[in-house]
Design an enzyme around this catalytic site. Structure first.
Site, PDB file in Angstrom:
ATOM      1  N   HIS A 151     -13.148  -0.533  51.787  1.00  0.00           N
ATOM      2  CA  HIS A 151     -13.911   0.478  51.184  1.00  0.00           C
ATOM      3  C   HIS A 151     -14.059   0.048  49.615  1.00  0.00           C
ATOM      4  CE1 HIS A 151     -16.877   3.337  49.974  1.00  0.00           C
ATOM      5  NE2 HIS A 151     -16.052   3.754  48.924  1.00  0.00           N
ATOM      6  N   ASP A 158     -21.306  15.789  54.886  1.00  0.00           N
ATOM      7  CA  ASP A 158     -21.091  15.172  53.527  1.00  0.00           C
ATOM      8  C   ASP A 158     -22.669  14.890  53.044  1.00  0.00           C
ATOM      9  OD1 ASP A 158     -20.054  13.357  51.240  1.00  0.00           O
ATOM     10  OD2 ASP A 158     -21.077  11.900  52.249  1.00  0.00           O
ATOM     11  N   ARG A 201     -24.545  18.172  45.579  1.00  0.00           N
ATOM     12  CA  ARG A 201     -23.849  17.893  44.322  1.00  0.00           C
ATOM     13  C   ARG A 201     -24.826  17.194  43.477  1.00  0.00           C
ATOM     14  NH1 ARG A 201     -19.616  14.379  46.668  1.00  0.00           N
ATOM     15  NH2 ARG A 201     -19.009  13.835  44.546  1.00  0.00           N
ATOM     16  N   LYS A 209     -16.053   9.626  55.333  1.00  0.00           N
ATOM     17  CA  LYS A 209     -16.992   8.629  56.112  1.00  0.00           C
ATOM     18  C   LYS A 209     -16.199   7.456  56.556  1.00  0.00           C
ATOM     19  CE  LYS A 209     -19.808   8.724  52.429  1.00  0.00           C
ATOM     20  NZ  LYS A 209     -20.664   9.052  51.345  1.00  0.00           N
TER      21      LYS A 209
HETATM   22  N1  URA Z   1     -19.873   7.853  46.935  1.00  0.00           N
HETATM   23  C1  URA Z   1     -19.903   8.715  48.088  1.00  0.00           C
HETATM   24  O1  URA Z   1     -19.981   8.197  49.193  1.00  0.00           O
HETATM   25  N2  URA Z   1     -19.322   9.954  47.400  1.00  0.00           N
HETATM   26  C2  URA Z   1     -19.135  10.312  46.363  1.00  0.00           C
HETATM   27  O2  URA Z   1     -19.136  11.466  46.168  1.00  0.00           O
HETATM   28  C3  URA Z   1     -19.321   9.289  45.198  1.00  0.00           C
HETATM   29  C4  URA Z   1     -19.492   7.932  45.588  1.00  0.00           C
END
Ligand code: URA
Length: 411
Positions: free
Chosen positions: A82, A161, A168, A187
């Site tokens: 990642h 998420d 957020r 994820k």
């Molecule tokens: N990328 C994401 O998937 N989530 C975050 O909170 C910040 C960057």
């Protein structure tokens, strides 16, 4: 559970239990906990932080809010990478097929670009026909056959998420380390991996501006990954200038094709691919390098494109298929050495050209971007091209020219 008490508990800096966090996230996912209470809680986390244990419970709860990939018994180890993202970051396109030459599976779920950060899915979709939406059955079959898939996130992976990130984004709570860690790791861990390597970037073109911040984030993500049974490692990589010499979707795929076809081309891209691959592969660096040189990784990439409905015969002529009508150079104003090639400005110019998105719903222009970008430390003569701009119109070129001239300082 009494929700206001949980918000107050975090507000007052106390530690939440696994049960409290799990039920909070489950209620939110099921729509039983309203956005205003989640927003207040996210702000409490923003100011109070979370312990490593709380961060792990949150990651686990978010991962289990949706589907976690399942594999047949005794299938090979599952590995992935990642990246926290950057300008010209095309590493996945070379790394995934390279790793898949081994007896491992690479179930790569990637994202789209947003802001100055490009996205692997957008780059792949610049290949005619490439399908990033495979169903579970087909994705698994592909792993069995060629050891790799590269797909987008489905709506049943980490739905918590998806909802929390949207909140957020509009409540000033994106830049909270535990929330970032849980968001990214939930994820990735939904891929049910054995090994994961993190490429955490720092610098003007990255999410984290300093090495110190990047290290904190990397260590926190590693602790969560290890705590959840995934062998996790990381590298910290600078993002002061773009990775490679191309920025823009089809242009970046073309750069990767060159690397895959013989292991030559952008040296920083090749080095980063090998550095990261070495961390999770059982093959040596020499073996990995050999697979780039001898065409094994290239063959794997071509079979991946073919397996996902893409036109593999288009790969070598992608720059002609996705050709922008205006291609013009930006020239050096003086002779000397390149001192800066500011990634942030280059990324901003590429978004203005149409290679990226300002908002999630924006459409991408696959053909536009920048190529033959000079690297920091290289010598240039006055009047020599610093890069080529691939634009849809003359006007678009003129708009980005001053930004690019400023990005490249010569000493
Ligand atoms: N990328 C994401 O998937 N989530 C975050 O909170 C910040 C960057």
């Amino acid at each position: 559970m009494h929700i206001p008490s949980l918000i107050e508990k975090k507000r007052d800096g106390h530690e939440l239990s696994a049960d409290e966090i799990t039920s909070f996230i489950n209620d939110f996912t099921e729509g039983k906990l309203p956005d205003y209470q989640m927003s207040a809680w996210a702000m409490a986390v923003f100011f109070r932080g979370m312990t490593p244990e709380e961060t792990r419970y949150l990651t686990d709860a978010m991962m289990n809010s949706g589907r976690v990939l399942e594999y047949p018994k005794n299938s090979p180890p599952k590995i992935d990478k990642h990246s926290t993202g950057g300008v010209g970051d095309k590493i996945s396109l070379v790394l995934a097929p390279l790793l898949a030459c081994d007896e491992v599976w690479v179930p790569m779920i990637s994202g789209r670009g947003l802001g100055i950060t490009g996205g692997t899915l957008d780059k792949l979709e610049s290949i005619p026909g490439f399908n990033v939406n495979l169903d579970q059955k087909r994705a698994l079959k592909q792993l069995e056959q060629i050891h790799v898939f590269m797909i987008g996130q489905t709506s049943d992976i980490c739905p918590a998420d998806k909802k929390l990130y949207a909140l957020r984004d509009v409540t000033g709570t994106v830049a909270s380390q535990p929330l970032i860690v849980a968001s990214i790791m939930s994820k990735k861990l939904a891929e049910n991996l054995d090994r994961l390597v993190l490429d955490v970037k720092f610098g003007n073109g990255a999410f984290m501006k300093t090495r110190k911040e990047a290290k904190q984030l990397a260590e926190s993500m590693t602790t969560v990954g290890q705590g959840m049974g995934v062998k996790t490692s990381y590298l910290l990589n600078p993002m002061e200038e773009p990775l490679g010499r191309a920025v823009g979707n089809a242009l970046e795929v073309a750069e990767c094709v060159e690397i895959l076809q013989g292991g030559s081309g952008a040296e920083d891209v090749i080095k980063t691919v090998l550095d990261l691959s070495e961390k999770i592969s059982e093959s040596s660096r020499d073996e990995l390098q050999k697979r780039l040189k001898d065409g094994s990784a290239w063959k794997k990439f071509a079979s991946l494109v073919y397996a996902q409905d893409g036109d593999a015969t288009a790969l070598e002529k992608l720059k002609d298929i996705q050709a922008a009508p205006v291609v013009k150079s930006v020239e050096a104003k003086a002779s000397g050495k390149i001192k800066t090639m500011t990634a942030e400005s280059i990324g901003r110019a590429s978004v203005m050209l149409g290679a990226g998105r300002q908002r999630a719903e924006d459409k991408i222009d696959f053909a536009v971007g920048l190529s033959a970008i000079k690297k920091v430390g290289e010598k240039v003569e006055k009047g020599e091209p610093l890069m080529f701009v691939h634009a849809r119109t003359e006007k678009a070129f003129e708009e980005v020219r001053p930004i690019l001239e400023k990005a490249a300082q010569i000493e």
